[in-house]
Design a protein around this motif. Sequence first.
Motif, PDB file in Angstrom:
ATOM      1  N   GLY A   1       1.022  -1.329  -0.015  1.00  0.00           N
ATOM      2  CA  GLY A   1      -0.243  -0.060  -0.140  1.00  0.00           C
ATOM      3  C   GLY A   1       0.907   1.120   0.046  1.00  0.00           C
ATOM      4  N   PRO A   2       0.285   2.436   0.268  1.00  0.00           N
ATOM      5  CA  PRO A   2       1.043   3.595   0.068  1.00  0.00           C
ATOM      6  C   PRO A   2       2.114   3.709   1.126  1.00  0.00           C
ATOM      7  N   ALA A   3       1.866   3.198   2.352  1.00  0.00           N
ATOM      8  CA  ALA A   3       2.877   3.498   3.573  1.00  0.00           C
ATOM      9  C   ALA A   3       4.050   2.744   2.784  1.00  0.00           C
ATOM     10  N   LEU A  43       9.589  -5.517  -1.450  1.00  0.00           N
ATOM     11  CA  LEU A  43       8.258  -4.943  -1.231  1.00  0.00           C
ATOM     12  C   LEU A  43       7.238  -6.132  -1.375  1.00  0.00           C
ATOM     13  N   VAL A  44       6.606  -6.692  -0.589  1.00  0.00           N
ATOM     14  CA  VAL A  44       5.950  -7.887  -0.624  1.00  0.00           C
ATOM     15  C   VAL A  44       4.256  -7.341  -0.433  1.00  0.00           C
ATOM     16  N   GLY A  45       3.267  -7.723  -1.538  1.00  0.00           N
ATOM     17  CA  GLY A  45       1.942  -7.417  -1.395  1.00  0.00           C
ATOM     18  C   GLY A  45       1.125  -8.515  -1.827  1.00  0.00           C
ATOM     19  N   ARG A  54      -6.053   4.623  -3.417  1.00  0.00           N
ATOM     20  CA  ARG A  54      -6.711   3.883  -2.843  1.00  0.00           C
ATOM     21  C   ARG A  54      -8.187   4.844  -2.876  1.00  0.00           C
ATOM     22  N   PRO A  55      -8.193   6.039  -2.280  1.00  0.00           N
ATOM     23  CA  PRO A  55      -9.034   6.877  -2.478  1.00  0.00           C
ATOM     24  C   PRO A  55     -10.085   6.603  -3.649  1.00  0.00           C
ATOM     25  N   PRO A  56      -9.708   7.023  -4.797  1.00  0.00           N
ATOM     26  CA  PRO A  56     -10.639   6.846  -5.993  1.00  0.00           C
ATOM     27  C   PRO A  56     -11.671   5.585  -5.914  1.00  0.00           C
ATOM     28  N   TYR A 115     -19.097  -4.890   0.190  1.00  0.00           N
ATOM     29  CA  TYR A 115     -18.182  -3.945   0.982  1.00  0.00           C
ATOM     30  C   TYR A 115     -17.166  -3.268  -0.008  1.00  0.00           C
ATOM     31  N   LEU A 116     -16.565  -2.160   0.572  1.00  0.00           N
ATOM     32  CA  LEU A 116     -15.542  -1.595  -0.567  1.00  0.00           C
ATOM     33  C   LEU A 116     -14.167  -1.148   0.232  1.00  0.00           C
ATOM     34  N   ARG A 117     -13.194  -1.848  -0.229  1.00  0.00           N
ATOM     35  CA  ARG A 117     -11.943  -1.456   0.069  1.00  0.00           C
ATOM     36  C   ARG A 117     -10.908  -1.266  -1.099  1.00  0.00           C
ATOM     37  N   CYS A 151     -21.208   8.182   2.760  1.00  0.00           N
ATOM     38  CA  CYS A 151     -21.477   9.630   2.160  1.00  0.00           C
ATOM     39  C   CYS A 151     -20.896   9.716   0.734  1.00  0.00           C
ATOM     40  N   GLU A 152     -19.384   9.347   0.634  1.00  0.00           N
ATOM     41  CA  GLU A 152     -18.845   9.424  -0.681  1.00  0.00           C
ATOM     42  C   GLU A 152     -19.621   8.482  -1.830  1.00  0.00           C
ATOM     43  N   VAL A 153     -19.920   7.288  -1.432  1.00  0.00           N
ATOM     44  CA  VAL A 153     -20.533   6.330  -2.130  1.00  0.00           C
ATOM     45  C   VAL A 153     -21.761   6.546  -2.701  1.00  0.00           C
ATOM     46  N   HIS A 210      -5.936   7.528   7.383  1.00  0.00           N
ATOM     47  CA  HIS A 210      -5.845   8.379   6.256  1.00  0.00           C
ATOM     48  C   HIS A 210      -4.666   8.300   5.483  1.00  0.00           C
ATOM     49  N   TRP A 211      -4.876   8.661   4.121  1.00  0.00           N
ATOM     50  CA  TRP A 211      -4.087   8.352   3.200  1.00  0.00           C
ATOM     51  C   TRP A 211      -2.992   8.934   3.289  1.00  0.00           C
ATOM     52  N   GLU A 212      -2.897  10.364   3.475  1.00  0.00           N
ATOM     53  CA  GLU A 212      -1.769  11.245   3.661  1.00  0.00           C
ATOM     54  C   GLU A 212      -0.772  10.994   4.933  1.00  0.00           C
ATOM     55  N   TRP A 239      -9.014  14.364   3.996  1.00  0.00           N
ATOM     56  CA  TRP A 239     -10.095  14.873   3.274  1.00  0.00           C
ATOM     57  C   TRP A 239     -11.028  13.902   2.648  1.00  0.00           C
ATOM     58  N   SER A 240     -12.090  14.390   2.262  1.00  0.00           N
ATOM     59  CA  SER A 240     -13.153  13.440   1.751  1.00  0.00           C
ATOM     60  C   SER A 240     -14.178  14.392   0.825  1.00  0.00           C
ATOM     61  N   ASP A 241     -14.011  13.871  -0.493  1.00  0.00           N
ATOM     62  CA  ASP A 241     -14.895  14.531  -1.522  1.00  0.00           C
ATOM     63  C   ASP A 241     -16.049  13.852  -1.813  1.00  0.00           C
TER      64      ASP A 241
HETATM   65  C1  LIG Z   1     -12.714   3.293  -0.520  1.00  0.00           C
HETATM   66  C2  LIG Z   1     -11.821   3.944   0.348  1.00  0.00           C
HETATM   67  C3  LIG Z   1     -11.718   5.352   0.075  1.00  0.00           C
HETATM   68  C4  LIG Z   1     -10.654   6.083   0.696  1.00  0.00           C
HETATM   69  N1  LIG Z   1     -10.636   7.548   0.671  1.00  0.00           N
HETATM   70  C5  LIG Z   1     -10.013   8.290   1.453  1.00  0.00           C
HETATM   71  C6  LIG Z   1      -9.974   9.690   1.305  1.00  0.00           C
HETATM   72  O1  LIG Z   1     -10.664  10.301   0.502  1.00  0.00           O
HETATM   73  N2  LIG Z   1      -9.056  10.223   2.046  1.00  0.00           N
HETATM   74  C7  LIG Z   1      -8.138   9.654   3.056  1.00  0.00           C
HETATM   75  O2  LIG Z   1      -7.481  10.443   3.590  1.00  0.00           O
HETATM   76  N3  LIG Z   1      -8.126   8.377   3.008  1.00  0.00           N
HETATM   77  C8  LIG Z   1      -9.063   7.546   2.551  1.00  0.00           C
HETATM   78  N4  LIG Z   1      -9.222   6.238   2.462  1.00  0.00           N
HETATM   79  C9  LIG Z   1      -8.155   5.699   3.487  1.00  0.00           C
HETATM   80  C10 LIG Z   1      -6.747   5.382   2.945  1.00  0.00           C
HETATM   81  O3  LIG Z   1      -6.907   4.696   1.634  1.00  0.00           O
HETATM   82  C11 LIG Z   1      -5.949   4.481   3.895  1.00  0.00           C
HETATM   83  O4  LIG Z   1      -5.730   5.038   5.038  1.00  0.00           O
HETATM   84  C12 LIG Z   1      -4.408   4.178   3.287  1.00  0.00           C
HETATM   85  O5  LIG Z   1      -4.727   3.327   2.182  1.00  0.00           O
HETATM   86  C13 LIG Z   1      -3.566   3.274   4.226  1.00  0.00           C
HETATM   87  O6  LIG Z   1      -2.675   2.730   3.599  1.00  0.00           O
HETATM   88  P1  LIG Z   1      -1.563   1.528   4.282  1.00  0.00           P
HETATM   89  O7  LIG Z   1      -0.483   1.694   3.351  1.00  0.00           O
HETATM   90  O8  LIG Z   1      -1.602   1.767   5.755  1.00  0.00           O
HETATM   91  O9  LIG Z   1      -2.478   0.465   3.937  1.00  0.00           O
HETATM   92  P2  LIG Z   1      -3.592  -0.309   2.726  1.00  0.00           P
HETATM   93  O10 LIG Z   1      -3.654   0.735   1.813  1.00  0.00           O
HETATM   94  O11 LIG Z   1      -4.650  -1.044   3.355  1.00  0.00           O
HETATM   95  O12 LIG Z   1      -2.366  -1.280   2.220  1.00  0.00           O
HETATM   96  C14 LIG Z   1      -1.847  -2.447   2.818  1.00  0.00           C
HETATM   97  C15 LIG Z   1      -1.866  -3.637   1.868  1.00  0.00           C
HETATM   98  O13 LIG Z   1      -1.228  -4.348   2.343  1.00  0.00           O
HETATM   99  C16 LIG Z   1      -1.580  -5.860   1.972  1.00  0.00           C
HETATM  100  N5  LIG Z   1      -1.172  -6.879   3.137  1.00  0.00           N
HETATM  101  C17 LIG Z   1      -1.871  -7.038   4.278  1.00  0.00           C
HETATM  102  N6  LIG Z   1      -1.364  -8.160   4.835  1.00  0.00           N
HETATM  103  C18 LIG Z   1      -0.536  -8.628   4.214  1.00  0.00           C
HETATM  104  C19 LIG Z   1       0.607  -9.638   4.209  1.00  0.00           C
HETATM  105  N7  LIG Z   1       0.540 -10.334   5.097  1.00  0.00           N
HETATM  106  N8  LIG Z   1       1.337  -9.751   3.119  1.00  0.00           N
HETATM  107  C20 LIG Z   1       1.235  -9.207   2.135  1.00  0.00           C
HETATM  108  N9  LIG Z   1       0.499  -8.088   1.771  1.00  0.00           N
HETATM  109  C21 LIG Z   1      -0.250  -7.848   2.915  1.00  0.00           C
HETATM  110  C22 LIG Z   1      -3.141  -5.627   1.887  1.00  0.00           C
HETATM  111  O14 LIG Z   1      -3.780  -6.412   1.021  1.00  0.00           O
HETATM  112  C23 LIG Z   1      -3.146  -4.217   1.405  1.00  0.00           C
HETATM  113  O15 LIG Z   1      -2.870  -4.056  -0.263  1.00  0.00           O
HETATM  114  C24 LIG Z   1      -9.945   5.782   1.732  1.00  0.00           C
HETATM  115  C25 LIG Z   1      -9.997   4.324   2.144  1.00  0.00           C
HETATM  116  C26 LIG Z   1     -10.990   3.330   1.181  1.00  0.00           C
HETATM  117  C27 LIG Z   1     -11.228   1.922   1.512  1.00  0.00           C
END
Ligand SMILES: Cc1cc2nc3c(=O)[nH]c(=O)nc-3n(C[C@H](O)[C@H](O)[C@H](O)COP(=O)(O)OP(=O)(O)OC[C@H]3O[C@@H](n4cnc5c(N)ncnc54)[C@H](O)[C@@H]3O)c2cc1C
Length: 420
Positions: free
Chosen positions: A19-21, A40-42, A51-53, A135-137, A165-167, A305-307, A334-336
């Motif tokens: 993910g983004p982190a 990097l393993v995903g 993810r936000p889109p 569900y939505l992720r 709200c967004e959906v 939060h994304w940021e 933020w939320s659109d």
């Molecule tokens: C639909 C939606 C809309 C959003 N909109 C906004 C927004 O408008 N503004 C905002 O600030 N935030 C928003 N967010 C929240 C934001 O997307 C998250 O805070 C962000 O993605 C978190 O990033 P992360 O790297 O922590 O985790 P994630 O993005 O969840 O990424 C973690 C990844 O790790 C993988 N993983 C987990 N366990 C394992 C494992 N054991 N081995 C390998 N891979 C693994 C998962 O499958 C996933 O792909 C939204 C979230 C969703 C679901």
Amino acid sequence: MVTARVADREVDVLLVGAGPASDACATELRERGFEGSILLVGRELDPPYDRPPCSKELLRGETSREGIRLHPEEHWEQRGIELLTRTSVTKLDPAARSVQLSSKQEVVYGQALLATGAMVRRLNVEGSELEGIHYLRAPANAEAIHKDAAEAQRVVLVGGSYIGCEVAASMTMLGKRCTILMQEGHPLERGFGLRVGAWARGVLEAHEVEIVAEDELDFYRGDEDGHVEAVVCGSGRALEADLVVIGAGAVPDVMVARAAGLSLGASGGIECDSRLRTSADSVWAAGDVCEYDSAVHGRRLRVEHWEVALAQGRYVAASMLGKAESYSEIPYFWSDIGDWTTLEYVGPAQTWDRVVVRGSIEDGEAFSVWYVDQDRLVAALAVGRSEDLDHARRLMRSRVSVVEHETALCDVASDLSAVG
Ligand SMILES: Cc1cc2nc3c(=O)[nH]c(=O)nc-3n(C[C@H](O)[C@H](O)[C@H](O)COP(=O)(O)OP(=O)(O)OC[C@H]3O[C@@H](n4cnc5c(N)ncnc54)[C@H](O)[C@@H]3O)c2cc1C
């Protein structure tokens, strides 16, 4: 004879979760001149994506799965970052500094980041197996909802937080009739309070989204083809539905961390110190899964939060390379809500005893809401007034009393840089 197991491979830095982190951590390590190996393993099919889109442009069909990727394909090779998608880390052994992958490979690491994100909170009520309930992720969820929406007229969103709200806004923009069902009195009220909740409700109702408040999901009723036809509420009221999207929150994905014996925090995240280090040696956490000691807030914090995921990923890269200061960013969200409005927030506030509003929340065009707890600013929310949030960050950091500045905070003509 006992033969010692030799790891299949070794890496200097292992990033778990694509993910983004993790993505930000990998990129930042290279930006800072780190020359060691990075893996990097995903477990998802896609390389790191935005993810936000998933509740916005992708859900409405305005972009594609490829269109939301964070980087072009050559990004990884150019930076010498090895990306393994469709691969899970199934086991972490902190003492041996090794992980097991779903491919059965064993990898020994020098330093590791757990950025496994969060999973949707599931509501297992009668009828949950019916077709048309989502569900939505991830992008695949957004695509499935978009596909089902083509046949649907009536959409019910379960949950009044930002996903609901967004959906609702995205589906309304596609011409669907939407209803939000929630336990609280107003959408977004839990995080942002009554006044912002009433404003959000006004925005949604102005676009003909129906709000069913102070009620809850009891069960789903299906038709004879096994497709959902109604959401039945605790009050007994039945909301007709061809499509249901549940936004009932998320839970941090700590499966690997828990099995490895890492300390977990009160919110269920991976417990970290103020440098985002977990209880295991040379293992960090970042993003939705990270519950850290926030020096700015003076308490433990976990936000989704994304940021924040990006900022924490970058911070961990620096921390891995020896940076000693605590992580001190103020979380931003933020939320659109469709193309109707965007709210921005810095915080988060746990409690507050009053709010001060700058601008007219009734007009709803441009205002900011300042959350005050025991005379200190603890959060701020802005609609059409992004510039106010920098002042809010400064006041939150300085922890000065804002009591004598409340008139200035309310007055849009006053200069905020003179406050505090
Ligand atoms: C639909 C939606 C809309 C959003 N909109 C906004 C927004 O408008 N503004 C905002 O600030 N935030 C928003 N967010 C929240 C934001 O997307 C998250 O805070 C962000 O993605 C978190 O990033 P992360 O790297 O922590 O985790 P994630 O993005 O969840 O990424 C973690 C990844 O790790 C993988 N993983 C987990 N366990 C394992 C494992 N054991 N081995 C390998 N891979 C693994 C998962 O499958 C996933 O792909 C939204 C979230 C969703 C679901």
